[in-house]
Design a protein around this motif. Structure first.
Motif, PDB file in Angstrom:
ATOM      1  N   LYS A   1       0.840  -1.209   0.000  1.00 41.85           N
ATOM      2  CA  LYS A   1       0.000   0.000   0.000  1.00 41.85           C
ATOM      3  C   LYS A   1       0.869   1.251   0.000  1.00 41.85           C
ATOM      4  N   ARG A   2       1.918   1.210   0.792  1.00 41.70           N
ATOM      5  CA  ARG A   2       2.803   2.377   0.863  1.00 41.70           C
ATOM      6  C   ARG A   2       3.524   2.598  -0.464  1.00 41.70           C
ATOM      7  N   LEU A   3       3.901   1.489  -1.109  1.00 36.51           N
ATOM      8  CA  LEU A   3       4.572   1.608  -2.397  1.00 36.51           C
ATOM      9  C   LEU A   3       3.643   2.243  -3.437  1.00 36.51           C
ATOM     10  N   ILE A   4       2.395   1.784  -3.485  1.00 34.26           N
ATOM     11  CA  ILE A   4       1.415   2.362  -4.413  1.00 34.26           C
ATOM     12  C   ILE A   4       1.203   3.842  -4.098  1.00 34.26           C
ATOM     13  N   PHE A   5       1.101   4.161  -2.808  1.00 34.48           N
ATOM     14  CA  PHE A   5       0.920   5.541  -2.347  1.00 34.48           C
ATOM     15  C   PHE A   5       2.051   6.432  -2.864  1.00 34.48           C
ATOM     16  N   LEU A   6       3.289   5.980  -2.701  1.00 33.94           N
ATOM     17  CA  LEU A   6       4.447   6.771  -3.124  1.00 33.94           C
ATOM     18  C   LEU A   6       4.542   6.863  -4.643  1.00 33.94           C
ATOM     19  N   LEU A   7       4.183   5.768  -5.332  1.00 32.98           N
ATOM     20  CA  LEU A   7       4.231   5.788  -6.795  1.00 32.98           C
ATOM     21  C   LEU A   7       3.229   6.783  -7.367  1.00 32.98           C
ATOM     22  N   VAL A   8       2.014   6.802  -6.823  1.00 33.33           N
ATOM     23  CA  VAL A   8       0.995   7.740  -7.306  1.00 33.33           C
ATOM     24  C   VAL A   8       1.417   9.178  -7.004  1.00 33.33           C
ATOM     25  N   PHE A   9       1.990   9.392  -5.806  1.00 33.42           N
ATOM     26  CA  PHE A   9       2.478  10.733  -5.475  1.00 33.42           C
ATOM     27  C   PHE A   9       3.584  11.161  -6.440  1.00 33.42           C
ATOM     28  N   ALA A  10       4.529  10.260  -6.688  1.00 34.45           N
ATOM     29  CA  ALA A  10       5.641  10.583  -7.589  1.00 34.45           C
ATOM     30  C   ALA A  10       5.138  10.878  -8.999  1.00 34.45           C
ATOM     31  N   LEU A  11       4.174  10.081  -9.462  1.00 35.50           N
ATOM     32  CA  LEU A  11       3.610  10.301 -10.791  1.00 35.50           C
ATOM     33  C   LEU A  11       2.897  11.651 -10.862  1.00 35.50           C
ATOM     34  N   THR A  12       2.121  11.972  -9.824  1.00 37.72           N
ATOM     35  CA  THR A  12       1.383  13.237  -9.796  1.00 37.72           C
ATOM     36  C   THR A  12       2.334  14.421  -9.825  1.00 37.72           C
ATOM     37  N   VAL A  13       3.359  14.387  -8.985  1.00 39.34           N
ATOM     38  CA  VAL A  13       4.312  15.491  -8.914  1.00 39.34           C
ATOM     39  C   VAL A  13       5.140  15.585 -10.196  1.00 39.34           C
ATOM     40  N   THR A  14       5.493  14.429 -10.763  1.00 36.11           N
ATOM     41  CA  THR A  14       6.250  14.445 -12.020  1.00 36.11           C
ATOM     42  C   THR A  14       5.456  15.136 -13.122  1.00 36.11           C
ATOM     43  N   LEU A  15       4.170  14.807 -13.218  1.00 33.77           N
ATOM     44  CA  LEU A  15       3.318  15.459 -14.212  1.00 33.77           C
ATOM     45  C   LEU A  15       3.194  16.951 -13.934  1.00 33.77           C
ATOM     46  N   GLU A  16       3.083  17.306 -12.649  1.00 37.13           N
ATOM     47  CA  GLU A  16       2.986  18.728 -12.301  1.00 37.13           C
ATOM     48  C   GLU A  16       4.247  19.471 -12.724  1.00 37.13           C
ATOM     49  N   PHE A  17       5.408  18.883 -12.452  1.00 38.30           N
ATOM     50  CA  PHE A  17       6.661  19.542 -12.828  1.00 38.30           C
ATOM     51  C   PHE A  17       6.794  19.644 -14.346  1.00 38.30           C
ATOM     52  N   LYS A  18       6.311  18.646 -15.055  1.00 38.82           N
ATOM     53  CA  LYS A  18       6.340  18.702 -16.519  1.00 38.82           C
ATOM     54  C   LYS A  18       5.553  19.910 -17.010  1.00 38.82           C
ATOM     55  N   TYR A  19       4.354  20.077 -16.475  1.00 43.01           N
ATOM     56  CA  TYR A  19       3.510  21.199 -16.912  1.00 43.01           C
ATOM     57  C   TYR A  19       4.020  22.532 -16.376  1.00 43.01           C
ATOM     58  N   ILE A  20       4.641  22.517 -15.204  1.00 42.97           N
ATOM     59  CA  ILE A  20       5.229  23.754 -14.674  1.00 42.97           C
ATOM     60  C   ILE A  20       6.360  24.238 -15.574  1.00 42.97           C
ATOM     61  N   ARG A  21       7.211  23.314 -16.028  1.00 46.53           N
ATOM     62  CA  ARG A  21       8.305  23.694 -16.934  1.00 46.53           C
ATOM     63  C   ARG A  21       7.764  24.294 -18.229  1.00 46.53           C
ATOM     64  N   LEU A  22       6.730  23.665 -18.768  1.00 45.17           N
ATOM     65  CA  LEU A  22       6.128  24.184 -20.001  1.00 45.17           C
ATOM     66  C   LEU A  22       5.472  25.543 -19.750  1.00 45.17           C
ATOM     67  N   ALA A  23       4.779  25.665 -18.614  1.00 42.31           N
ATOM     68  CA  ALA A  23       4.126  26.927 -18.284  1.00 42.31           C
ATOM     69  C   ALA A  23       5.147  28.034 -18.066  1.00 42.31           C
ATOM     70  N   HIS A  24       6.283  27.691 -17.448  1.00 42.25           N
ATOM     71  CA  HIS A  24       7.343  28.686 -17.234  1.00 42.25           C
ATOM     72  C   HIS A  24       7.910  29.157 -18.568  1.00 42.25           C
ATOM     73  N   LYS A  25       8.082  28.234 -19.502  1.00 43.59           N
ATOM     74  CA  LYS A  25       8.587  28.604 -20.834  1.00 43.59           C
ATOM     75  C   LYS A  25       7.612  29.554 -21.533  1.00 43.59           C
ATOM     76  N   ASN A  26       6.322  29.228 -21.471  1.00 43.57           N
ATOM     77  CA  ASN A  26       5.312  30.082 -22.099  1.00 43.57           C
ATOM     78  C   ASN A  26       5.208  31.433 -21.398  1.00 43.57           C
ATOM     79  N   PHE A  27       5.340  31.415 -20.074  1.00 42.38           N
ATOM     80  CA  PHE A  27       5.318  32.656 -19.284  1.00 42.38           C
ATOM     81  C   PHE A  27       6.465  33.568 -19.714  1.00 42.38           C
ATOM     82  N   SER A  28       7.647  33.015 -19.834  1.00 44.94           N
ATOM     83  CA  SER A  28       8.816  33.806 -20.235  1.00 44.94           C
ATOM     84  C   SER A  28       8.627  34.408 -21.625  1.00 44.94           C
ATOM     85  N   TYR A  29       8.049  33.630 -22.525  1.00 45.86           N
ATOM     86  CA  TYR A  29       7.809  34.140 -23.878  1.00 45.86           C
ATOM     87  C   TYR A  29       6.827  35.312 -23.834  1.00 45.86           C
TER      88      TYR A  29
END
Length: 623
Positions: free
Chosen positions: A470-498
């Protein structure tokens, strides 16, 4: 007028977004501590923060409405009102402690404990929400001019900065609609400019909405993992990205509608253990705020009222309290509309209450425009409509009908209510954006149902899930969620700078901006009337600081200025001169890309200047 370019750093804007969230949550926390039945003791902190923020902004919006009834919204009035509402909430909380003979600030301390993360899941959920707020802040720094933001929402906000609510701008398309969220924009423009208003329109309500989705699903399933999945499910709907970052009111409507719905889940699920009617009061305030944001909020409020009437009875004290507080917070805008026009839902009720500003032809034209979004489908082709709007995942919410758990039978009721709303949406109001307010509910019902069905299947299969797994699934879902957030944050930062680097260029490319700017500069030089006739630039009226006349509907309808057969052309110079005198205007701008316009046909009566490709400005020659 100029729209000031943003700074190169996002952190001042992130600070503004976070401050706004905290202001609303602080007011709400103080109010929620007044009447405490103990039902919220087991809530995740994000769920408590969500309810606090939604209630806080509901009360703040109602207070802003009370202010504009007698006074316009100025920077000083804005600050004094926010401080006054917070002080009043705090005082009421302390007085409640004295009345209940408990230690002073006992209710506040208890509420703060509920808001404080206590487990690793709580801290990780807070991190997920913080990253989401950062992403939404990046996306909210936009050059205005998407369409409705500069044609309607920002002009309405500016109206309340310049005038009180007893006056209306008859040249706006919907001058008497509910404008609660627009008052937030007025306050934000005073304190943070147009970018401040865009952040208030997007980052603030969407972050609070996400907190509610995570919190309610976590409370329902006893797992933050499912809460993160539900938030991701909600954010995956393409509709959320359509107008993201611009000053539309739909995310505030979503917040208030979702908060009222979530409170309904709690009220009905916990009704056997509740010691007071405080939850029904809360639902009343929240449904009233939804109705005060948009007419579709009133429709959802009626659907919630039916559920509460079935559960508690129309004659019960609880339901009467709900009705009273919904009326207090939700009917003011409709009463104002009725007093000023004779139509409480102007202009939609013109066929019943009589026409004001709009006429029958305007209403028919609007209805035809709305039906265009069905793409030729008939009213019963709802599934095809969902598919075209990329809303098919909403159908997963019907899984709630198969959950046989007595305590949460409200989920099945809400699933039916959601299906009824979708049917009404496609039959009567088919633009996809009008479904935004039910997407958090669809996400909650879909993921919570999948979670409960999964748990029951595991239990029946007698598979023993070990705690490490259960803990492994919990951490995997958290890691996946944050990874996706950082992906979109990087893209949003690039668009913001432009956008920051090319701000002026993007602004000048907005349809009508240069025409409106040139018209205002000419008026300023000639010290003439600030009234402008615009033909084809209704999406750019915010860029003109004075009065801009012209739209498809209302007293400045384009049909007066156009001659249409197979296509439309601007009326001849003589007629245009007469019409401009009738409207006390000495300047006009024309969108040559939308209406046929030959500038040589007008030089006998007007000075004509082409200020940009297909953008023309005219002003009369001396007689």
């Amino acid at each position: 007028m100029e729209i000031l370019a943003p700074t190169t750093s996002v952190w001042p804007y992130f600070g503004w977004a976070l401050t706004c969230c905290l202001v609303g949550a602080s007011i709400g926390a103080a109010l929620l501590s007044i009447s405490d039945d103990g039902a919220s003791d087991g809530f995740p902190p994000l769920m408590t923060a969500f309810f606090s923020g939604a209630i806080g902004f509901s009360v703040l919006g109602t207070s802003l409405f009370a202010l504009v009834l007698v006074e316009r919204i100025t920077p000083l009035n804005t600050v004094l009102l926010i401080c006054g509402v917070f002080a009043a909430s705090l005082t009421m909380s302390l007085l409640a402690d004295l009345k209940n003979r408990v230690p002073l600030a006992y209710g506040l301390r208890r509420q703060l404990r509920r808001l404080t993360p206590a487990t690793a899941a709580d801290f990780l959920s807070l991190a997920v929400l913080g990253f989401l707020l950062l992403y939404l802040t990046f996306e909210s720094v936009q050059v205005p001019g998407q369409w409705d933001d500069t044609s309607y929402h920002l002009p309405v906000a500016r109206h309340y900065i310049n005038s009180d609510a007893s006056q209306i701008n008859t040249w706006l398309r919907f001058p008497l609609f509910p404008h609660l969220a627009n008052l937030f924009f007025s306050a934000a423009i005073n304190l943070g400019g147009e970018i401040g208003a865009e952040i208030v329109a997007n980052a603030v309500p969407m972050t609070l909405t996400a907190a509610g989705i995570i919190g309610l699903v976590q409370w329902r399933t006893a797992s933050a993992t499912w809460g993160w999945l539900a938030m991701s499910f909600w954010l995956s709907f393409p509709l959320l990205a359509d107008n993201l970052g611009f000053a539309y009111v739909d995310h505030w409507l979503t917040l208030f509608s979702w908060a009222a719905t979530a409170a309904t889940v709690v009220a009905i699920s916990e009704s056997g253990d509740m010691k007071s009617s405080s939850w029904l009061v809360m639902i009343g305030v929240l449904t009233g705020a939804a109705a005060s944001t948009k007419i579709f909020g009133a429709l959802w409020a009626c659907m919630i009222a039916i559920l509460l009437a079935i559960r508690f009875g129309v004659k019960s004290k609880s339901f009467l309290l709900f009705t009273a507080f919904a009326a207090i917070t939700g009917t003011g805008w409709y009463i104002r509309s009725f007093i000023l026009s004779g139509d409480p839902i102007h202009p939609a009720g013109g066929g019943i209450f009589g026409h004001y500003l709009w006429n029958a032809a305007d209403l028919n034209s609007q209805a035809s425009e709305q039906s265009f979004h069905r793409h030729g489908l008939l009213w019963f082709d709802t599934l095809s409509g969902l598919q075209r709007a990329a809303l098919m995942p909403v159908c997963l919410s019907l899984l709630a009908l198969f959950i046989r758990e007595q305590r949460f039978k409200v989920d099945a009721w809400l699933s039916g209510t959601l299906a009824a709303y979708i049917f009404l949406w496609f039959s009567l109001f088919p633009p996809p954006r009008y479904t935004l307010q039910i997407l958090p509910l669809a996400s909650y019902l879909s993921i919570a149902s999948i979670a409960l069905i999964s748990i029951k299947l595991i239990q029946k299969s007698r598979i023993k899930t070990q705690q490490p797994a259960k803990r492994l699934i919990f951490l995997l879902v958290f890691a996946l969620t944050v990874t996706l957030e950082f992906k979109y944050i990087r893209l949003a930062h690039k668009n913001f700078s432009y956008r920051v680097q090319h701000w002026e260029e993007i602004l000048h490319e907005r349809p009508g901006f240069l025409a409106m700017k040139s018209a205002f500069e000419l008026n300023d030089q000639r010290h003439g009337s600030a009234t402008l006739i615009q033909l084809g630039f209704e999406n750019a009226v915010y860029f003109y600081p004075g009065t801009a006349i012209g739209d498809w509907f209302g007293p400045g309808r384009y049909s007066q200025f156009l001659e249409c057969t197979n296509s439309c052309r601007v009326t001849n110079a003589e007629n245009l001169s007469i019409l401009m005198k009738r409207f006390s205007s000495k300047i006009a701008v024309v969108n040559g890309a939308r209406f046929e316009f030959n500038q040589n046909d007008y030089t006998n009566k007007f000075f004509v200047k082409q200020v940009a490709p297909q953008q023309f400005m005219l002003w009369p020659k001396p007689d």
